[in-house]
Scaffold this motif. Structure first.
Motif, mmCIF file in Angstrom:
data_model
loop_
_atom_site.group_PDB
_atom_site.id
_atom_site.type_symbol
_atom_site.label_atom_id
_atom_site.label_comp_id
_atom_site.label_asym_id
_atom_site.label_seq_id
_atom_site.Cartn_x
_atom_site.Cartn_y
_atom_site.Cartn_z
ATOM 1 N N THR A 25 1.836 8.329 -13.112
ATOM 2 C CA THR A 25 2.854 8.208 -12.074
ATOM 3 C C THR A 25 3.617 6.900 -12.213
ATOM 4 O OG1 THR A 25 1.649 9.604 -10.492
ATOM 5 C CG2 THR A 25 3.243 8.058 -9.579
ATOM 6 N N ALA A 26 2.893 5.803 -12.467
ATOM 7 C CA ALA A 26 3.553 4.510 -12.648
ATOM 8 C C ALA A 26 4.547 4.575 -13.804
ATOM 9 C CB ALA A 26 2.509 3.428 -12.899
ATOM 10 N N CYS A 51 -4.478 0.447 -14.672
ATOM 11 C CA CYS A 51 -4.699 1.691 -13.930
ATOM 12 C C CYS A 51 -5.940 2.373 -14.495
ATOM 13 C CB CYS A 51 -3.480 2.611 -14.056
ATOM 14 S SG CYS A 51 -1.925 1.882 -13.534
ATOM 15 N N ILE A 94 0.747 0.123 -19.719
ATOM 16 C CA ILE A 94 -0.074 0.729 -18.668
ATOM 17 C C ILE A 94 -1.425 1.092 -19.277
ATOM 18 C CG2 ILE A 94 -0.298 2.667 -17.073
ATOM 19 C CD1 ILE A 94 2.765 2.675 -16.894
ATOM 20 N N VAL A 146 -3.833 -1.736 -10.203
ATOM 21 C CA VAL A 146 -3.176 -0.640 -9.496
ATOM 22 C C VAL A 146 -4.179 0.491 -9.307
ATOM 23 C CG1 VAL A 146 -1.202 0.942 -9.497
ATOM 24 C CG2 VAL A 146 -1.003 -1.276 -10.643
ATOM 25 N N ASP A 194 0.663 2.375 -4.483
ATOM 26 C CA ASP A 194 0.653 1.074 -5.152
ATOM 27 C C ASP A 194 1.711 1.062 -6.262
ATOM 28 O OD1 ASP A 194 -1.553 0.220 -3.658
ATOM 29 O OD2 ASP A 194 -2.991 0.629 -5.258
ATOM 30 N N ALA A 195 1.664 2.087 -7.109
ATOM 31 C CA ALA A 195 2.587 2.173 -8.247
ATOM 32 C C ALA A 195 4.031 2.215 -7.770
ATOM 33 C CB ALA A 195 2.262 3.403 -9.090
ATOM 34 N N HIS A 196 4.275 2.918 -6.701
ATOM 35 C CA HIS A 196 5.622 3.028 -6.130
ATOM 36 C C HIS A 196 6.123 1.662 -5.679
ATOM 37 C CE1 HIS A 196 8.355 4.768 -2.768
ATOM 38 N NE2 HIS A 196 8.979 4.878 -3.915
ATOM 39 N N LEU A 256 -0.032 -3.070 -16.355
ATOM 40 C CA LEU A 256 -0.589 -2.481 -15.142
ATOM 41 C C LEU A 256 -1.959 -1.908 -15.477
ATOM 42 C CD1 LEU A 256 2.509 -0.494 -13.743
ATOM 43 C CD2 LEU A 256 2.036 -2.957 -13.715
ATOM 44 N N ALA A 306 6.784 -0.520 -8.992
ATOM 45 C CA ALA A 306 7.761 -0.082 -9.990
ATOM 46 C C ALA A 306 9.168 -0.573 -9.673
ATOM 47 C CB ALA A 306 7.741 1.440 -10.116
ATOM 48 N N TYR A 347 3.774 -7.814 -3.988
ATOM 49 C CA TYR A 347 2.974 -6.610 -4.256
ATOM 50 C C TYR A 347 1.613 -6.701 -3.587
ATOM 51 C CZ TYR A 347 -0.113 -3.460 -6.870
ATOM 52 O OH TYR A 347 -1.059 -2.525 -7.204
#
Length: 529
Positions: A25-26, A176, A16, A299, A320-322, A174, A325, A344
């Motif tokens: 959060t991701a 971010c 990440i 993300v 997005d992360a939700h 990812l 994942a 996605y």
């Protein structure tokens, strides 16, 4: 959680890039599903400027479903009695022209109405959460200088503040890393939309303005007649504020000049304030042309840049992360084909497009307010202030977004009507679980699919083969309201299959072999099995 440079292996399930609220959060969403990750954060010190602050209901529902530290979030959020209104004044202590409620939400449609929690506090809570798991490693002062992807891995070259360089091979990466994402630029992914909507200025200051606002506690205080017109945002009325202007001067003000701007907008200088940050920036309204390059995914702000009006940016990133994942988890566990990740962008980009358009419209409505004069007719003030309502109230946008191929639109961004079609978030209602008052959302398994059925039906998890499906049989002990069982079609022998992210995949009106076969095919088509 490691924050020091030490021994680094050359492999990670998920890398990440960026340790802000979306990146953290991701990482935590993956960890809750037993997927390890490494978070690389280039900053060695976190900014204390408040920035984003509204966590909307859908974001809080996500945190609730994975048992994040909700008590800490609620305890550190602004007091509910302090954040329910937006006031429109010539200056804060001057002539008053009207007000609009700000996100007046209750628990009718969600177990968690929105809160106001300034970003630095949220980041600290997430970092503390990450420190409690060995599945998240945060490396501070580590900058990704190159990131490439092939059919087998995402390969990052990383440089530390100490000048050391190393490589990480990850199954997925990812990005971010924010609105000015170096990863996006490195991948050559363009953006469409408006790159320069408006030059803006943020002045973050500390001070107790309780006496200034008096009997009008609120979230926003518009100062239309100030020399530099803007909006006061109360993160904490007695401590933390931002003055945001959509009309940034050509030269960045000094701290002393910024203090004078604040006093002028307040119309008072008898309070003690300390200016902490003066930040010029440009408002943009853009969405990335692609959310993916091989095994690298954009993300959050790396994928979309909204005007702040409406508070949608951070929340869209967390969602997005939700979305991503659970799909990574499903592939790693062998339950889904890698092609699942193609969904996605197909699901999340339309949400970003919609939120970008609404945020841009909100910004336009705000600029209309700033065009008024002190002696403008009352009907002009009323019209401009009324035009801000949907910019300050958008529940349908926050919890009503859908992944349906042909979505039905809500009456407005605020007027949310629960729906239970494939693609919709499963509707919330209060029920009893284990004798306790809970949300129907608490019936769902965030780690796999949930099949909700009536006690009369003959549906079984075995209907879906080896797919991770948990069956919840709903009997009278759940105390479900009649409107909810009718809306979801669960009043008889039907069934509703819900994805790990809480969105409905499919439903059936009976338990016939044809219905079971059709739902099984829908699930297997999604998973590529």
């Amino acid at each position: 959680m490691s924050t020091q440079f030490g021994e680094h292996n050359h492999g990670a399930p998920v890398l990440i890039v960026g340790g802000g609220p979306v990146g953290l959060t991701a990482a935590l969403l993956l960890a809750k599903q037993q997927v390890p990750s490494i978070v690389l954060e280039r900053r060695t010190e976190r900014s204390e400027a408040p920035r984003a602050h509204v966590l909307n209901p859908r974001t809080l529902e996500i945190y609730r479903s994975f048992a994040f530290d909700m008590p800490a979030m609620l305890a550190q959020a602004a007091a509910p009695e302090d954040d329910r209104a937006s006031y429109f004044d010539w200056k804060t202590t001057g002539k008053h022209f009207g007000s609009v409620p700000f996100e007046e939400q209750d628990d009718t449609h969600t177990p968690h109405p929105r809160i106001s929690l300034e970003q630095p506090r949220l980041e600290r809570i997430l970092l503390e959460e990450a420190a409690r798991t060995s599945l998240v490693e945060v490396r501070v002062g580590h900058r990704v200088t190159d990131l490439v992807t092939d059919g087998f891995a995402a390969v990052a070259t990383v440089e530390t503040t100490g000048g050391e360089t190393y490589r990480i091979d990850a199954d997925y990466a990812l990005a971010c890393d924010g609105a000015n994402s170096e990863t996006r630029e490195r991948l050559g992914i363009g953006m469409h939309g408006q790159p320069d909507v408006q030059p803006c200025l943020t002045i973050h200051f500390e001070g107790d303005l309780r006496k200034v606002v008096g009997d009008r506690p609120g979230m926003f205080f518009w100062s239309v007649g100030a020399e530099l017109p803007g909006i006061f945002i109360a993160y904490d009325i007695e401590k933390s504020w931002v003055y945001l202007s959509f009309m940034a001067p050509e030269a960045v003000p000094s701290v002393d000049q910024a203090q004078a701007i604040v006093y002028d907008a307040l119309g008072a200088d008898e309070v003690d304030i300390v200016v902490r940050h003066v930040i010029p920036w440009v408002m943009t309204a853009q969405v990335a042309d692609s959310y993916r390059a091989g095994r690298i995914f954009l993300v959050g702000d790396a994928a979309h840049r909204f005007p702040p009006s409406g508070g949608l940016g951070l929340n869209t990133g967390i969602q997005d992360a939700h979305n991503l994942a659970w799909k990574i988890k499903a592939i790693r566990s062998g339950h889904a084909d890698p092609d699942l990740l193609d969904s996605y962008e197909m699901e999340r980009r339309p949400v970003a497009e919609q939120n970008t358009a609404q945020s841009l419209a909100n910004a336009g409505s705000a600029l209309n307010v700033f065009k008024l004069r002190e002696d403008s007719p009352k009907e002009d003030w009323d019209a401009a202030i009324g035009g801000m309502y949907y910019g300050l109230n958008s529940l349908a946008l926050q919890i009503g977004f859908t992944y349906a191929d042909d979505p039905a639109e809500h009456k407005s961004v605020q007027d949310f009507v629960p729906r239970a079609h494939p693609g919709d978030r499963m509707p919330h209602a209060w029920c009893r679980i284990g004798g306790n008052r809970q949300s129907t959302l608490d019936l769902l398994d965030p780690h796999g699919f949930t099949l909700l059925v009536d006690a009369q039906s003959s549906w079984r998890a075995a209907d879906f083969g080896e797919a991770p499906v948990r069956v919840v049989t709903l009997g009278p002990e759940y105390g479900l309201p009649e409107w909810w069982t009718e809306l979801t079609g669960l009043a008889g022998a039907g069934a509703m299959l819900v994805r790990p992210d809480g969105h409905i995949l499919d439903s059936a009106v009976d338990d016939s072999s044809e219905a079971r076969g059709a739902m099984r095919r829908t699930l297997h088509a999604l998973l590529g099995r």
